[in-house]
Design a protein around this motif. Structure first.
Motif, PDB file in Angstrom:
ATOM      1  N   THR A   1       0.907  -1.163   0.037  1.00  0.00           N
ATOM      2  CA  THR A   1       0.063   0.120  -0.103  1.00  0.00           C
ATOM      3  C   THR A   1       0.894   1.324  -0.082  1.00  0.00           C
ATOM      4  OG1 THR A   1      -0.444   0.201   2.407  1.00  0.00           O
ATOM      5  CG2 THR A   1      -1.957  -0.995   1.174  1.00  0.00           C
ATOM      6  N   GLN A   2       1.951   1.075   0.562  1.00  0.00           N
ATOM      7  CA  GLN A   2       2.951   2.238   0.423  1.00  0.00           C
ATOM      8  C   GLN A   2       3.718   2.416  -0.830  1.00  0.00           C
ATOM      9  OE1 GLN A   2       5.821   1.785   3.671  1.00  0.00           O
ATOM     10  NE2 GLN A   2       4.302   1.306   4.937  1.00  0.00           N
ATOM     11  N   LEU A   3       3.867   1.319  -1.792  1.00  0.00           N
ATOM     12  CA  LEU A   3       4.346   1.212  -3.046  1.00  0.00           C
ATOM     13  C   LEU A   3       3.050   1.891  -4.019  1.00  0.00           C
ATOM     14  CD1 LEU A   3       5.915  -2.044  -3.680  1.00  0.00           C
ATOM     15  CD2 LEU A   3       7.196   0.163  -3.322  1.00  0.00           C
ATOM     16  N   TYR A   4       1.980   1.539  -3.606  1.00  0.00           N
ATOM     17  CA  TYR A   4       0.579   2.073  -4.676  1.00  0.00           C
ATOM     18  C   TYR A   4      -0.403   2.791  -3.608  1.00  0.00           C
ATOM     19  CZ  TYR A   4       2.694  -1.305  -7.611  1.00  0.00           C
ATOM     20  OH  TYR A   4       3.312  -2.249  -8.652  1.00  0.00           O
ATOM     21  N   PRO A   5      -0.054   4.171  -3.256  1.00  0.00           N
ATOM     22  CA  PRO A   5      -0.870   4.807  -2.563  1.00  0.00           C
ATOM     23  C   PRO A   5      -2.448   4.695  -2.734  1.00  0.00           C
ATOM     24  CG  PRO A   5       1.064   5.771  -3.114  1.00  0.00           C
ATOM     25  CD  PRO A   5       1.024   4.779  -3.739  1.00  0.00           C
ATOM     26  N   ASP A   6      -2.709   4.390  -3.779  1.00  0.00           N
ATOM     27  CA  ASP A   6      -4.130   4.606  -4.283  1.00  0.00           C
ATOM     28  C   ASP A   6      -4.821   3.297  -3.791  1.00  0.00           C
ATOM     29  OD1 ASP A   6      -3.838   6.840  -5.455  1.00  0.00           O
ATOM     30  OD2 ASP A   6      -3.554   6.059  -7.377  1.00  0.00           O
ATOM     31  N   LEU A   7      -3.969   2.328  -3.393  1.00  0.00           N
ATOM     32  CA  LEU A   7      -4.723   1.128  -3.012  1.00  0.00           C
ATOM     33  C   LEU A   7      -4.901   0.872  -1.326  1.00  0.00           C
ATOM     34  CD1 LEU A   7      -2.730  -1.735  -4.970  1.00  0.00           C
ATOM     35  CD2 LEU A   7      -4.969  -0.436  -5.609  1.00  0.00           C
ATOM     36  N   SER A   8      -6.072   0.408  -0.957  1.00  0.00           N
ATOM     37  CA  SER A   8      -6.276   0.202   0.500  1.00  0.00           C
ATOM     38  C   SER A   8      -5.686  -1.242   0.649  1.00  0.00           C
ATOM     39  CB  SER A   8      -7.749   0.128   0.913  1.00  0.00           C
ATOM     40  OG  SER A   8      -8.533  -0.895   0.057  1.00  0.00           O
ATOM     41  N   LEU A   9      -5.411  -1.386   2.057  1.00  0.00           N
ATOM     42  CA  LEU A   9      -5.111  -2.961   2.269  1.00  0.00           C
ATOM     43  C   LEU A   9      -5.842  -4.116   1.936  1.00  0.00           C
ATOM     44  CD1 LEU A   9      -2.596  -4.415   3.648  1.00  0.00           C
ATOM     45  CD2 LEU A   9      -4.029  -4.085   5.980  1.00  0.00           C
ATOM     46  N   GLY A  10      -7.333  -3.683   1.831  1.00  0.00           N
ATOM     47  CA  GLY A  10      -8.212  -4.600   1.309  1.00  0.00           C
ATOM     48  C   GLY A  10      -7.850  -4.758  -0.310  1.00  0.00           C
ATOM     49  N   ASP A  11      -7.766  -3.869  -0.832  1.00  0.00           N
ATOM     50  CA  ASP A  11      -7.473  -4.032  -2.312  1.00  0.00           C
ATOM     51  C   ASP A  11      -6.261  -4.754  -2.819  1.00  0.00           C
ATOM     52  OD1 ASP A  11      -9.687  -2.241  -2.929  1.00  0.00           O
ATOM     53  OD2 ASP A  11      -7.671  -0.453  -3.095  1.00  0.00           O
ATOM     54  N   VAL A  12      -5.203  -4.751  -1.877  1.00  0.00           N
ATOM     55  CA  VAL A  12      -4.194  -5.670  -2.051  1.00  0.00           C
ATOM     56  C   VAL A  12      -4.441  -7.099  -1.757  1.00  0.00           C
ATOM     57  CG1 VAL A  12      -1.717  -6.072  -0.935  1.00  0.00           C
ATOM     58  CG2 VAL A  12      -2.258  -3.861  -1.553  1.00  0.00           C
ATOM     59  N   HIS A  13      -5.205  -7.159  -0.812  1.00  0.00           N
ATOM     60  CA  HIS A  13      -5.669  -8.657  -0.237  1.00  0.00           C
ATOM     61  C   HIS A  13      -6.699  -9.169  -1.356  1.00  0.00           C
ATOM     62  CE1 HIS A  13      -3.595  -9.451   3.555  1.00  0.00           C
ATOM     63  NE2 HIS A  13      -3.937  -8.076   3.875  1.00  0.00           N
ATOM     64  N   ARG A  14      -7.559  -8.413  -2.083  1.00  0.00           N
ATOM     65  CA  ARG A  14      -8.295  -8.896  -3.059  1.00  0.00           C
ATOM     66  C   ARG A  14      -7.539  -9.191  -4.243  1.00  0.00           C
ATOM     67  NH1 ARG A  14     -12.002  -5.676  -0.528  1.00  0.00           N
ATOM     68  NH2 ARG A  14     -11.199  -3.877  -1.461  1.00  0.00           N
ATOM     69  N   ALA A  15      -6.520  -8.381  -4.446  1.00  0.00           N
ATOM     70  CA  ALA A  15      -5.553  -8.502  -5.678  1.00  0.00           C
ATOM     71  C   ALA A  15      -4.775 -10.139  -5.421  1.00  0.00           C
ATOM     72  CB  ALA A  15      -4.536  -7.658  -6.001  1.00  0.00           C
ATOM     73  N   LEU A  16      -4.357  -9.991  -4.315  1.00  0.00           N
ATOM     74  CA  LEU A  16      -3.516 -11.555  -3.959  1.00  0.00           C
ATOM     75  C   LEU A  16      -4.395 -12.725  -4.078  1.00  0.00           C
ATOM     76  CD1 LEU A  16      -1.320 -10.008  -1.218  1.00  0.00           C
ATOM     77  CD2 LEU A  16      -0.580 -10.762  -3.482  1.00  0.00           C
ATOM     78  N   ALA A  17      -5.828 -12.413  -3.356  1.00  0.00           N
ATOM     79  CA  ALA A  17      -6.626 -13.868  -3.813  1.00  0.00           C
ATOM     80  C   ALA A  17      -7.085 -14.206  -5.195  1.00  0.00           C
ATOM     81  CB  ALA A  17      -7.870 -13.199  -2.748  1.00  0.00           C
ATOM     82  N   TYR A  18      -7.176 -13.034  -5.862  1.00  0.00           N
ATOM     83  CA  TYR A  18      -7.549 -13.078  -7.276  1.00  0.00           C
ATOM     84  C   TYR A  18      -6.321 -13.690  -8.079  1.00  0.00           C
ATOM     85  CZ  TYR A  18      -8.817 -12.447 -11.987  1.00  0.00           C
ATOM     86  OH  TYR A  18      -9.316 -12.669 -13.312  1.00  0.00           O
ATOM     87  N   TYR A  19      -5.172 -13.339  -7.393  1.00  0.00           N
ATOM     88  CA  TYR A  19      -3.841 -14.029  -8.293  1.00  0.00           C
ATOM     89  C   TYR A  19      -3.896 -15.674  -8.026  1.00  0.00           C
ATOM     90  CZ  TYR A  19       0.971 -15.069  -8.965  1.00  0.00           C
ATOM     91  OH  TYR A  19       2.262 -15.616  -9.155  1.00  0.00           O
ATOM     92  N   TYR A  20      -4.095 -15.871  -6.702  1.00  0.00           N
ATOM     93  CA  TYR A  20      -4.094 -17.144  -6.256  1.00  0.00           C
ATOM     94  C   TYR A  20      -5.126 -18.252  -6.720  1.00  0.00           C
ATOM     95  CZ  TYR A  20       0.238 -16.094  -3.854  1.00  0.00           C
ATOM     96  OH  TYR A  20       1.561 -15.748  -3.291  1.00  0.00           O
TER      97      TYR A  20
END
Length: 74
Positions: A41-60
Protein backbone atom coordinates in the motif's frame (compact mmCIF):
# COMPACT_ATOMS: atom_id res chain seq x y z
CA UNK A 1 -12.94 -1.92 -5.49
CA UNK A 2 -12.97 -5.11 -7.49
CA UNK A 3 -10.81 -6.86 -10.05
CA UNK A 4 -11.71 -6.03 -13.65
CA UNK A 5 -10.52 -6.82 -17.16
CA UNK A 6 -10.70 -4.12 -19.79
CA UNK A 7 -9.33 -4.90 -23.25
CA UNK A 8 -8.68 -1.17 -23.74
CA UNK A 9 -6.35 -0.96 -20.73
CA UNK A 10 -3.33 -2.99 -19.64
CA UNK A 11 -3.82 -5.34 -22.62
CA UNK A 12 -6.85 -6.82 -20.87
CA UNK A 13 -4.84 -7.94 -17.84
CA UNK A 14 -6.76 -8.11 -14.56
CA UNK A 15 -6.49 -4.76 -12.76
CA UNK A 16 -7.86 -3.21 -9.62
CA UNK A 17 -10.91 -1.26 -10.70
CA UNK A 18 -10.38 2.44 -11.15
CA UNK A 19 -6.60 2.29 -10.71
CA UNK A 20 -5.08 0.56 -13.73
CA UNK A 21 -2.79 -1.32 -11.31
CA UNK A 22 -2.34 -4.87 -12.54
CA UNK A 23 -2.91 -7.84 -10.27
CA UNK A 24 0.33 -9.38 -11.49
CA UNK A 25 2.28 -6.32 -10.30
CA UNK A 26 0.81 -6.69 -6.80
CA UNK A 27 1.59 -10.42 -6.82
CA UNK A 28 5.13 -9.80 -8.04
CA UNK A 29 5.76 -7.27 -5.28
CA UNK A 30 4.53 -9.83 -2.75
CA UNK A 31 6.06 -13.05 -4.11
CA UNK A 32 9.25 -11.93 -5.80
CA UNK A 33 10.21 -8.72 -4.04
CA UNK A 34 9.14 -9.83 -0.58
CA UNK A 35 6.90 -6.88 0.27
CA UNK A 36 4.21 -7.45 2.88
CA UNK A 37 0.65 -6.35 1.96
CA UNK A 38 0.86 -3.22 4.13
CA UNK A 39 4.13 -2.30 2.43
CA UNK A 40 2.49 -2.71 -0.98
CA UNK A 41 0.00 0.00 0.00
CA UNK A 42 2.99 2.30 0.41
CA UNK A 43 4.22 1.38 -3.08
CA UNK A 44 0.72 1.98 -4.48
CA UNK A 45 -0.88 4.72 -2.33
CA UNK A 46 -4.15 4.50 -4.31
CA UNK A 47 -4.73 1.02 -2.88
CA UNK A 48 -6.21 0.07 0.45
CA UNK A 49 -5.02 -2.97 2.35
CA UNK A 50 -8.27 -4.66 1.31
CA UNK A 51 -7.48 -3.94 -2.36
CA UNK A 52 -4.09 -5.61 -1.99
CA UNK A 53 -5.62 -8.68 -0.35
CA UNK A 54 -8.32 -8.87 -3.04
CA UNK A 55 -5.63 -8.71 -5.74
CA UNK A 56 -3.59 -11.44 -4.05
CA UNK A 57 -6.68 -13.62 -3.59
CA UNK A 58 -7.53 -13.18 -7.28
CA UNK A 59 -3.96 -14.03 -8.23
CA UNK A 60 -3.91 -17.24 -6.20
CA UNK A 61 -7.41 -18.23 -7.37
CA UNK A 62 -6.17 -17.89 -10.99
CA UNK A 63 -2.49 -18.75 -10.55
CA UNK A 64 -2.46 -21.31 -13.37
CA UNK A 65 -3.70 -18.66 -15.81
CA UNK A 66 -0.99 -16.22 -14.70
CA UNK A 67 1.73 -18.84 -14.95
CA UNK A 68 0.67 -20.05 -18.38
CA UNK A 69 0.54 -16.46 -19.65
CA UNK A 70 4.07 -15.85 -18.38
CA UNK A 71 5.44 -19.04 -19.89
CA UNK A 72 3.80 -18.16 -23.23
CA UNK A 73 5.75 -14.88 -23.23
CA UNK A 74 9.07 -16.56 -22.44
Amino acid sequence: MSIVRDPDHSDGAPTIEGTGIRVKDIASAYEHSGYEPDEITQLYPDLSLGDVHRALAYYYDHIDDFRSAESARA
